[in-house]
Design a protein around this motif. Sequence first.
Motif, mmCIF file in Angstrom:
data_model
loop_
_atom_site.group_PDB
_atom_site.id
_atom_site.type_symbol
_atom_site.label_atom_id
_atom_site.label_comp_id
_atom_site.label_asym_id
_atom_site.label_seq_id
_atom_site.Cartn_x
_atom_site.Cartn_y
_atom_site.Cartn_z
ATOM 1 N N LEU A 337 56.184 29.273 25.791
ATOM 2 C CA LEU A 337 57.288 29.308 24.830
ATOM 3 C C LEU A 337 57.733 27.893 24.465
ATOM 4 O O LEU A 337 57.987 27.585 23.290
ATOM 5 N N ASP A 338 57.806 27.019 25.473
ATOM 6 C CA ASP A 338 58.222 25.631 25.215
ATOM 7 C C ASP A 338 57.195 24.904 24.352
ATOM 8 O O ASP A 338 57.564 24.185 23.408
ATOM 9 N N GLN A 339 55.905 25.055 24.675
ATOM 10 C CA GLN A 339 54.876 24.386 23.871
ATOM 11 C C GLN A 339 54.892 24.899 22.437
ATOM 12 O O GLN A 339 54.675 24.144 21.494
ATOM 13 N N CYS A 340 55.137 26.187 22.295
ATOM 14 C CA CYS A 340 55.158 26.773 20.959
ATOM 15 C C CYS A 340 56.336 26.229 20.155
ATOM 16 O O CYS A 340 56.184 25.841 18.988
ATOM 17 N N ARG A 341 57.501 26.197 20.768
ATOM 18 C CA ARG A 341 58.693 25.715 20.059
ATOM 19 C C ARG A 341 58.583 24.222 19.736
ATOM 20 O O ARG A 341 59.161 23.749 18.754
ATOM 21 N N ASN A 342 57.852 23.480 20.556
ATOM 22 C CA ASN A 342 57.746 22.033 20.365
ATOM 23 C C ASN A 342 56.537 21.622 19.528
ATOM 24 O O ASN A 342 56.241 20.433 19.399
ATOM 25 N N SER A 343 55.826 22.586 18.952
ATOM 26 C CA SER A 343 54.658 22.253 18.137
ATOM 27 C C SER A 343 55.084 21.501 16.881
ATOM 28 O O SER A 343 56.190 21.687 16.363
ATOM 29 N N THR A 344 54.192 20.643 16.393
ATOM 30 C CA THR A 344 54.514 19.832 15.214
ATOM 31 C C THR A 344 54.471 20.685 13.953
ATOM 32 O O THR A 344 53.626 21.571 13.802
ATOM 33 N N ALA A 345 55.376 20.403 13.052
ATOM 34 C CA ALA A 345 55.419 21.046 11.733
ATOM 35 C C ALA A 345 55.421 22.579 11.845
ATOM 36 O O ALA A 345 54.869 23.272 10.995
ATOM 37 N N GLU A 346 56.016 23.067 12.943
ATOM 38 C CA GLU A 346 56.130 24.519 13.147
ATOM 39 C C GLU A 346 54.774 25.233 13.037
ATOM 40 O O GLU A 346 54.643 26.279 12.414
ATOM 41 N N LYS A 347 53.789 24.625 13.690
ATOM 42 C CA LYS A 347 52.459 25.241 13.648
ATOM 43 C C LYS A 347 52.370 26.496 14.504
ATOM 44 O O LYS A 347 51.433 27.275 14.362
ATOM 45 N N CYS A 348 53.328 26.691 15.393
ATOM 46 C CA CYS A 348 53.337 27.880 16.240
ATOM 47 C C CYS A 348 54.528 28.762 15.880
ATOM 48 O O CYS A 348 55.640 28.282 15.713
ATOM 49 N N ARG A 349 54.260 30.049 15.769
ATOM 50 C CA ARG A 349 55.318 31.017 15.489
ATOM 51 C C ARG A 349 55.693 31.714 16.795
ATOM 52 O O ARG A 349 54.833 32.231 17.506
ATOM 53 N N VAL A 350 56.985 31.735 17.110
ATOM 54 C CA VAL A 350 57.478 32.293 18.368
ATOM 55 C C VAL A 350 58.162 33.627 18.109
ATOM 56 O O VAL A 350 58.953 33.759 17.175
ATOM 57 N N VAL A 351 57.840 34.585 18.957
ATOM 58 C CA VAL A 351 58.604 35.830 19.006
ATOM 59 C C VAL A 351 59.099 35.967 20.446
ATOM 60 O O VAL A 351 58.326 36.317 21.341
ATOM 61 N N ASP A 352 60.377 35.637 20.652
ATOM 62 C CA ASP A 352 60.965 35.707 21.989
ATOM 63 C C ASP A 352 61.321 37.163 22.280
ATOM 64 O O ASP A 352 62.198 37.740 21.635
ATOM 65 N N CYS A 353 60.638 37.748 23.250
ATOM 66 C CA CYS A 353 60.807 39.177 23.537
ATOM 67 C C CYS A 353 61.846 39.440 24.615
ATOM 68 O O CYS A 353 61.813 40.494 25.269
ATOM 69 N N ALA A 354 62.757 38.514 24.821
ATOM 70 C CA ALA A 354 63.826 38.755 25.786
ATOM 71 C C ALA A 354 64.611 39.995 25.372
ATOM 72 O O ALA A 354 64.857 40.237 24.190
ATOM 73 N N GLY A 355 64.994 40.793 26.357
ATOM 74 C CA GLY A 355 65.699 42.035 26.043
ATOM 75 C C GLY A 355 64.740 43.063 25.497
ATOM 76 O O GLY A 355 63.656 43.273 26.028
ATOM 77 N N SER A 356 65.116 43.708 24.391
ATOM 78 C CA SER A 356 64.287 44.777 23.810
ATOM 79 C C SER A 356 63.803 44.418 22.417
ATOM 80 O O SER A 356 63.480 45.285 21.625
ATOM 81 N N ARG A 357 63.741 43.117 22.105
ATOM 82 C CA ARG A 357 63.376 42.703 20.753
ATOM 83 C C ARG A 357 61.939 43.054 20.375
ATOM 84 O O ARG A 357 61.608 43.085 19.199
ATOM 85 N N CYS A 358 61.096 43.300 21.360
ATOM 86 C CA CYS A 358 59.697 43.598 21.062
ATOM 87 C C CYS A 358 59.336 45.043 21.371
ATOM 88 O O CYS A 358 58.164 45.374 21.497
ATOM 89 N N SER A 359 60.315 45.898 21.492
ATOM 90 C CA SER A 359 60.046 47.297 21.790
ATOM 91 C C SER A 359 59.484 47.987 20.561
ATOM 92 O O SER A 359 59.542 47.460 19.447
ATOM 93 N N ASN A 360 58.931 49.194 20.774
ATOM 94 C CA ASN A 360 58.394 49.968 19.651
ATOM 95 C C ASN A 360 59.474 50.174 18.599
ATOM 96 O O ASN A 360 60.627 50.482 18.910
ATOM 97 N N GLY A 361 59.099 50.013 17.354
ATOM 98 C CA GLY A 361 60.047 50.199 16.269
ATOM 99 C C GLY A 361 60.411 48.918 15.564
ATOM 100 O O GLY A 361 61.167 48.918 14.602
ATOM 101 N N THR A 362 59.851 47.784 16.032
ATOM 102 C CA THR A 362 60.087 46.507 15.368
ATOM 103 C C THR A 362 58.758 45.953 14.870
ATOM 104 O O THR A 362 57.711 46.176 15.480
ATOM 105 N N SER A 363 58.812 45.220 13.796
ATOM 106 C CA SER A 363 57.595 44.710 13.161
ATOM 107 C C SER A 363 57.348 43.235 13.441
ATOM 108 O O SER A 363 56.346 42.691 12.975
ATOM 109 N N ALA A 364 58.216 42.583 14.212
ATOM 110 C CA ALA A 364 58.142 41.131 14.396
ATOM 111 C C ALA A 364 56.809 40.690 14.996
ATOM 112 O O ALA A 364 56.226 39.685 14.570
ATOM 113 N N ILE A 365 56.326 41.425 15.985
ATOM 114 C CA ILE A 365 55.085 41.016 16.649
ATOM 115 C C ILE A 365 53.902 41.137 15.700
ATOM 116 O O ILE A 365 53.090 40.211 15.584
#
Length: 496
Positions: A337-365
Amino acid sequence: MLPLSGNSSPEHHPRKLKSYELFGRKNSFNSLLQQFHHQQSCLWLLLTILCLQILLLFIIRFLSLPLPLPLPPAISSAANRLHRFPSAAVSPASTDGDHCKNGRIFVYDLPTEFNQDIVQNCDSLNPWSSSCSAMVNGGFGQRADSLAGVIPENLLASWYWTDQFVTEIIFHNRIMKHKCRVKEPESATAFYVPFYAGLAVGKFLWTASSAEARDHHCRMILRWLSDQEYYKKSNGWDHFITMGRITWDFRRSSDEDWGSRCIYLPGMRNITRLLIERNPWDYFDVGVPYPTGFHPSSQDDMSAWQDFVRTRSRTHLFCFAGAKRAAFRNDFRGILLDQCRNSTAEKCRVVDCAGSRCSNGTSAILESFLNSDFCLQPRGDSFTRRSIFDCMVAGAIPVFFWRRTAYYQYEWFLPGKPESYSVFIDRNAVKNGTTSIEAVLEKFSREEVREMRERVIESIPKFVYGTGAVRDAFDVAVDRVLRRFKEQEEWGYKWK
């Protein structure tokens, strides 16, 4: 081995032999010697023919064996200790003349307590919430209507919010309609046991349940099987079952440990087990893909989806979907997560799944995978995670940090050369800061990325579960199990 010529001199006698006696004895000895040479020649000819036949049989059998998977150079020593499964190519639908050449399947009609009753009690399968929505549509779950706008409208009907632990239901529904299923056990070469082992034990894993409760269903099904005529005939060698969780949920060593003892119980040893994560050292464990949300109902749907992910414009070099685990010291997911957030020019896209943000019913992933060339795939709570297949079905190239995450798990379903469809990075080099994930991935040319993505896209039919109109992961698994049983009979590769 006798020499071709022995001591050719006759014994010496005290008296002097007359010439005609000497001549007669020499003729008799020469005749005997000629016969001896003739017999020796015949013996050598027979031995030579026999050796050639043995050598020929050995070569034929060797060539009929499936070739082992080639591995990246760094893992050759470890691979020698692992039982490996050969990769299987997806072939077009078989013709009526040969589609059951590897055998036929009898499906046991089990008492309902081993499958139907478990599903009907779906409200109690999960200690936190009801699992009933995951059981609908043949185990596919509810339709993913909220993905409208993320995926093409004509493919929306092929997408569902599918739970990762429903392969038992999917396989049961599909095998009841299998082209090689027979209703007479005497006609079968394989016997399927539709026991929902994973759903049965799941409700007990997160509560203070006794060892007896966790083992109850498995003990009962093995007791039931032990009374069946065809199980007793083969001692389980021609039986197979889907266990819809990871193998470690069924390998409890002591009563205080996690999970059930199902795999260790008498009667289960020789049964082939289809699991979403296998033990690479157990011949009877077969790793099958986690179910994704994509369930094509036709070849047109499959081809349309492959074209969609092939031509997708991707805005990020790589992505990571996951959450830190505070309970783990030096948690590797946190490093990613740290390497992704610190990538240059936002070359990495982060989806932080803390809590239930990545549960079934969301399209973020799904959106993050569709928009990235690479997706980071560390191990999950065990060595594997469903995200591997969510990533690949979106046409993203997986980046692994443990070889057991995929290479030692799903050889029947993924390309034979790991480097052709994925990237492996030494996790220790990432941990100590000597390797930058971004720097490694940037070294791949656009052509190399395109070629790896194409290998991923070509593999999609082999690791998704459709409705039966397209050859998919279910077909690959069942075909390979039937072939395995046939080879066991032909080679006598069984013990009691």
